[in-house]
Design a protein around this motif. Structure first.
Motif, mmCIF file in Angstrom:
data_model
loop_
_atom_site.group_PDB
_atom_site.id
_atom_site.type_symbol
_atom_site.label_atom_id
_atom_site.label_comp_id
_atom_site.label_asym_id
_atom_site.label_seq_id
_atom_site.Cartn_x
_atom_site.Cartn_y
_atom_site.Cartn_z
ATOM 1 N N THR A 91 31.257 41.160 84.081
ATOM 2 C CA THR A 91 32.374 40.478 83.413
ATOM 3 C C THR A 91 32.810 39.269 84.216
ATOM 4 O O THR A 91 33.044 38.186 83.663
ATOM 5 N N GLU A 109 40.497 41.829 80.606
ATOM 6 C CA GLU A 109 40.332 43.069 79.823
ATOM 7 C C GLU A 109 39.604 42.797 78.510
ATOM 8 O O GLU A 109 38.698 43.544 78.116
ATOM 9 N N GLN A 112 36.003 42.043 79.283
ATOM 10 C CA GLN A 112 35.277 43.242 79.714
ATOM 11 C C GLN A 112 34.856 44.077 78.505
ATOM 12 O O GLN A 112 33.747 44.609 78.471
ATOM 13 N N LYS A 113 35.701 44.146 77.497
ATOM 14 C CA LYS A 113 35.336 44.878 76.274
ATOM 15 C C LYS A 113 34.146 44.209 75.596
ATOM 16 O O LYS A 113 33.234 44.887 75.116
ATOM 17 N N ARG A 114 34.134 42.883 75.574
ATOM 18 C CA ARG A 114 33.021 42.171 74.953
ATOM 19 C C ARG A 114 31.739 42.370 75.754
ATOM 20 O O ARG A 114 30.652 42.533 75.197
ATOM 21 N N MET A 116 31.046 44.944 77.708
ATOM 22 C CA MET A 116 30.597 46.326 77.521
ATOM 23 C C MET A 116 29.868 46.482 76.192
ATOM 24 O O MET A 116 28.836 47.147 76.117
ATOM 25 N N ALA A 117 30.374 45.850 75.139
ATOM 26 C CA ALA A 117 29.694 45.906 73.839
ATOM 27 C C ALA A 117 28.326 45.233 73.931
ATOM 28 O O ALA A 117 27.332 45.744 73.395
#
Length: 144
Positions: A91, A109, A112-114, A116-117
């Motif tokens: 990230t 945050e 990081q979600k993007r 992880m996807a």
């Protein structure tokens, strides 16, 4: 007059909006020149091209990315790494590559979600793999 402070504030706001409008008009003029240049180049290679059939494409929202941009940055980070990288490290690499401030916790945050996807999709396609898990920390590397 007892409304001087109101008038002063409104004048400042009007000046600010007028300044932003001037900048926007300059940007529109620059974009129109760029578009005419591209159209001319297309016509050089394809004189009968119907330029009206080319649909405009919206730019990504601030913080958004063009299709495949995050995947390319993630893959580059994993290729350049000496070992496996945590999701956090990936990230940070993505944010640095895109010129984003890494100190913004909410942006971190969301990114990081993007990431992880993206990593999940790359793992499903067999491009990356989880190397180790320690508690909630996952490490990622290119698939062998």
């Amino acid at each position: 007059m007892d409304h001087d402070h109101v008038i002063h504030g409104l004048r400042r706001k009007r000046a600010e909006i007028a300044g932003r409008l001037e900048v926007a008009h300059a940007e529109i003029s620059r974009l129109a020149v760029d578009l005419a240049s591209i159209d001319g180049t297309i016509r050089m290679f394809s004189p009968h091209a119907d330029l009206d059939e080319i649909s405009p494409r919206k730019p990504p929202a601030p913080g958004g990315a063009m299709p495949g941009e995050i995947s390319r940055i993630v893959m580059a980070a994993l290729r350049d790494a000496l070992g496996a990288l945590s999701t956090r490290d990936v990230t940070l690499a993505v944010m640095a590559a895109r010129g984003m401030p890494i100190t913004d916790a909410r942006l971190f945050e969301a990114m990081q979600k993007r990431v992880m996807a993206c990593l999940r999709n790359l793992r499903i396609r067999g491009v990356v793999e989880k190397r180790k898990e320690q508690g909630k920390v996952m490490a990622w590397g290119l698939a062998a």
